[in-house]
Design an enzyme around this catalytic site. Structure first.
Site, PDB file in Angstrom:
ATOM      1  CG  ASP A   1      -2.139   0.943   0.949  1.00 20.65           C
ATOM      2  OD1 ASP A   1      -2.036   1.766  -0.134  1.00 20.65           O
ATOM      3  OD2 ASP A   1      -3.082   0.999   1.727  1.00 20.65           O
TER       4      ASP A   1
HETATM    5  C1  BGC Z   1      -4.828   3.496   0.371  1.00 23.71           C
HETATM    6  C2  BGC Z   1      -5.283   2.340  -0.770  1.00 23.71           C
HETATM    7  C3  BGC Z   1      -5.066   2.981  -2.144  1.00 23.71           C
HETATM    8  C4  BGC Z   1      -3.726   3.805  -2.313  1.00 23.71           C
HETATM    9  C5  BGC Z   1      -3.284   4.160  -3.709  1.00 23.71           C
HETATM   10  C6  BGC Z   1      -3.645   4.356  -0.063  1.00 23.71           C
HETATM   11  O1  BGC Z   1      -3.514   5.243   0.911  1.00 23.71           O
HETATM   12  O2  BGC Z   1      -4.961   2.694   1.526  1.00 23.71           O
HETATM   13  O3  BGC Z   1      -6.519   1.903  -0.765  1.00 23.71           O
HETATM   14  O4  BGC Z   1      -5.434   2.188  -3.364  1.00 23.71           O
HETATM   15  O5  BGC Z   1      -3.754   4.641  -1.241  1.00 23.71           O
HETATM   16  O6  BGC Z   1      -4.286   5.565  -3.737  1.00 23.71           O
END
Ligand code: BGC
Length: 735
Positions: A262
């Site tokens: 993530d």
């Molecule tokens: C979130 C994810 C997301 C990613 C990309 C993160 O902060 O937890 O769910 O896909 O950002 O934007």
């Protein structure tokens, strides 16, 4: 391209080229050189990395993406195309209801169909992969991200997880599909205190029993990617957790797709306190099996020295690179680096009439009627409506994870009602959503949701009361701000803002009938206000067609059928409250007459205000007793359980008949009931249908005392009903 050719390609790559494939950057590095300078320096990313990066995310539009791909390919020595990924969570241009609402549809077929539309709109716009579905099980509405989940139940989540993956991946047709990346692996939904990014700690049994199945359902449905979560799993952050990513995901489940960290989660291993520096963080993550690094320079700047120092072998990098090359190959990018991107189709498909029609249908099916005293709803067109509230004419109905959507094309509630009755509706805002927007932080400015400085609250209240006085019925649209939920949207107080309640109180004093429509990304605490409304519709954030879908319900063209996928707590102090809890050694019993030494609160009931599975219709359904085809179950056999459901009301309606089972005694404690099946039945007034469920041994399996996944002989209860609390029961023996 054949797999052998991919291996040849891998062999031709330098170590640096391989490492850059394991880096993901966001769009700002590619759209404008000026913008790139800041973030590049911050991340310690060189132009060489940008020119050879493996994947980018959150850039949009066929023309734009083709251009980026062209320019990239010109510079790329081995002609390896980029993959474009994005957070397309529940809509690209046509925005569907938020996932928690989708969960309340209890309609996986409709959700799969909806996600096909999302996939098609994204594919023709050049996107290859979506970071969706989020299938984290949620039991704590303080956590803002409950909005992104389909709710509190393992079985329901697993069904939706699979439906969404199938919808997105849509047989991998280039202009109709995108690869699905399930997230956040694992158990991100169990953050302590509902505070985002907080610690998660639970037994392996609970993890496997309740939390992991929805991710597994995505893997079993063929999802191409998995995203790690920010939290710890048994003390080790998921993004550096070898047990989770190598043993469970790859060895036990046979997942052979790509694992992405993530956002910046590899670097965060340092803040977690399991890595001293970026080099250690890179080592932990690559060894755990994280194939690529989202939005940091940790892999880019450290993997090479780790290999050179002999701390990691180049093979581990090869393994990750090969998986990324395979993803690119499966998408057909070596043959056609644009894949589905097509400006002409974009014009035809994005937000098309058909797509919006489906969004309207899905929104209608996902709203939940919580209350309808004296059949106040549906309204009649002759009634003079006063439409009041901060959400009455708002276009902020998309929820936070729909930033690709165009809010100007959203149908507000006012527009929806006017479309329906073909005349102007008397409207007054009454109050703003929030009194103080500063709680939303810098995000508010970013999305243009700022305090309306010139808002005259006295005049607005006066106008609202005048509008109400001049009406037969009040439709009051209240709710939380869209930035109060989703990522970083944890809240400790889950009630509606005081000034919104004041508005409601004043309107109540008019003595008119009052229909409350709630817009929110989570179950709010409605205990102190529900009695002030004659009817309540939980509209969630309903998407592009929200206003039309609500008008369909308010005027009875659609009979509500949504059922809660998450319990509505009685009070914050009750959280977590979920239907499939354990019994405890001192369960509360009505016969105890409030005995002190029972598992209960002195000041509030144990049960939620509205239970899981709950939702009303404009008609009523009666259930017969449960009939079982036999009272003993053996392996390879089934028992047929059935009830007769009768529509005893005046209008046609759709009911979701729910089957729950309880293992009365196990080698470990078992939940008081667990959802094991549901069926939709549509009934004309006075019509009855017998609804059947097959009960088999698979449904009885759980992680036993010795952690084997199997069924144990003994007594089982069968509950069938309209929600998790109102059920009829029967019993059988498994032997
Ligand atoms: C979130 C994810 C997301 C990613 C990309 C993160 O902060 O937890 O769910 O896909 O950002 O934007």
């Amino acid at each position: 391209m054949k797999k052998e050719k991919l291996l040849d390609l891998l062999n031709e790559m330098t170590l640096e080229e391989k490492i850059y494939q394991l880096v993901q950057l966001s769009g700002e590095f590619f759209n404008s050189d000026d913008m790139a300078i800041g973030p590049k320096q911050e991340l310690g990313i060189t132009q060489e990395v940008v020119d050879n990066v493996g994947t980018i995310y959150n850039v949009f539009g066929a023309e734009n993406l083709k251009k980026i791909q062209d320019e990239y390919m010109k510079k790329n020595r081995l002609n390896i195309p980029l993959v474009f990924m994005a957070d397309i969570i529940y809509g690209y241009k046509t925005i569907f209801p938020v996932p928690l609402a989708l969960g309340c549809s209890w309609n996986p077929e409709l959700v799969e169909k909806s996600m096909k539309v999302v996939a098609e709109e994204s594919a023709v716009s050049g996107i290859h992969v979506t970071f969706s579905p989020m299938v984290d099980l949620v039991r704590d509405p303080r956590w803002g991200r409950v909005i992104e989940s389909t709710g509190e139940d393992t079985y329901l989540n697993s069904i939706f997880s699979s439906a969404m993956v199938k919808g997105f991946q849509n047989n991998m047709e280039p202009d109709k599909s995108i690869v699905s990346c399930v997230k956040h692996f694992a158990a991100y939904g169990a953050a302590e205190g509902g505070r985002d990014y907080n610690t998660v700690d639970m037994s392996e049994r609970r993890l496997r029993q309740d939390y992991l199945p929805s991710y597994k359902a995505a893997v079993d449905s063929g999802c191409g990617m998995v995203m790690t979560s920010f939290n710890t799993v048994d003390g080790i952050p998921a993004t550096g957790n070898k047990w989770l990513l190598r043993q469970v995901l790859r060895e036990e489940w046979g997942f052979n797709g790509v694992v992405v960290s993530d956002y910046a989660a590899i670097k965060e291993l340092i803040d977690h306190g399991v890595a001293e520096n970026e080099e250690e963080a890179a080592q932990l993550a690559i060894e755990a099996g994280v194939d690529f690094d989202m939005k940091t320079g940790v892999y880019a700047n450290n993997l090479k020295s780790l290999v050179e120092k002999g701390i990691i072998k180049e093979d581990i990098i090869n393994e990750a690179v090969l998986r990324i090359l395979e993803l690119k190959n499966n998408l057909g990018l070596f043959e056609n680096p644009y894949r589905g991107a097509d400006e002409i189709k974009e014009k035809l498909i994005l937000c098309s009439e058909n797509n919006r029609k489906l969004a309207r249908e899905t929104a209608g099916k996902s709203m939940v009627l919580l209350k309808n005293d004296n059949k106040v709803l549906p309204l009649k067109k002759e009634q003079k409506v006063a439409l009041i509230g901060p959400y009455a004419d708002s276009k902020m109905l998309l929820g936070m994870w729909a930033f690709t959507g165009d809010s100007t094309s959203v149908v507000s509630l006012k527009e929806g009602l006017e479309n329906k009755v073909g005349a102007k509706i008397n409207y007054a805002k009454g109050v703003d959503i929030l009194e103080d927007y500063s709680i939303l932080g810098s995000m508010a400015k970013f999305i243009g949701a700022e305090q309306q400085e010139d808002f005259n609250s006295e005049a607005a209240m006066k106008q609202a009361l005048e509008t109400a006085a001049n009406s037969d019925v009040i439709v009051l649209a209240l709710g939380e701000h869209m930035l109060q939920s989703a990522e970083g949207g944890s809240r400790a107080d889950l009630s509606l803002p005081k000034h919104q309640i004041e508005l409601m109180d004043k309107l109540k004093e008019t003595g008119k009938e009052l229909v409350l429509v709630i817009f929110a990304g989570r179950p709010l605490i409605l205990t102190d206000i529900q009695h002030k409304a004659d009817a309540i519709i939980q509209a969630w954030f309903p998407g592009s067609e929200g206003g039309n879908a609500l008008a369909d319900i308010i005027y009875g063209d659609v009979n509500p059928s949504g059922k809660l996928a998450m319990s509505f707590p009685y009070s914050v102090g009750q959280i977590p409250v979920y239907y499939n809890h354990f019994s405890t050694g001192r369960p509360e019993r009505p016969s105890d007459n409030g005995s002190r030494f029972r598992s209960r609160y002195l000041d509030i009931p144990n049960s939620p205000l509205y239970p899981f599975g709950y939702g009303l219709s404009y008609t009523e359904f009666e259930y017969s007793d449960v009939k079982l085809s036999k009272d003993k179950l053996t392996d390879n056999e089934t028992i047929k359980a059935s009830v007769i459901v009768t529509n005893v009301g005046e209008v046609k309606g759709e009911e979701t008949v729910q089957l729950y089972l309880q293992d009365v005694k196990g080698s470990v404690v078992r939940p008081v009931k667990e959802l094991k099946g549901f069926k939709k039945v549509v009934l004309e007034p006075k019509e009855s249908k017998e609804v059947f469920f097959d009960i088999n041994v698979e449904m009885l399996k759980f992680f036993t005392g010795s952690m084997e996944f199997k069924a144990e002989p003994g007594r089982f209860k069968v509950y069938i009903g309209k929600n998790s609390a109102e059920v009829h029961e029967a019993e059988f023996i498994y032997q």
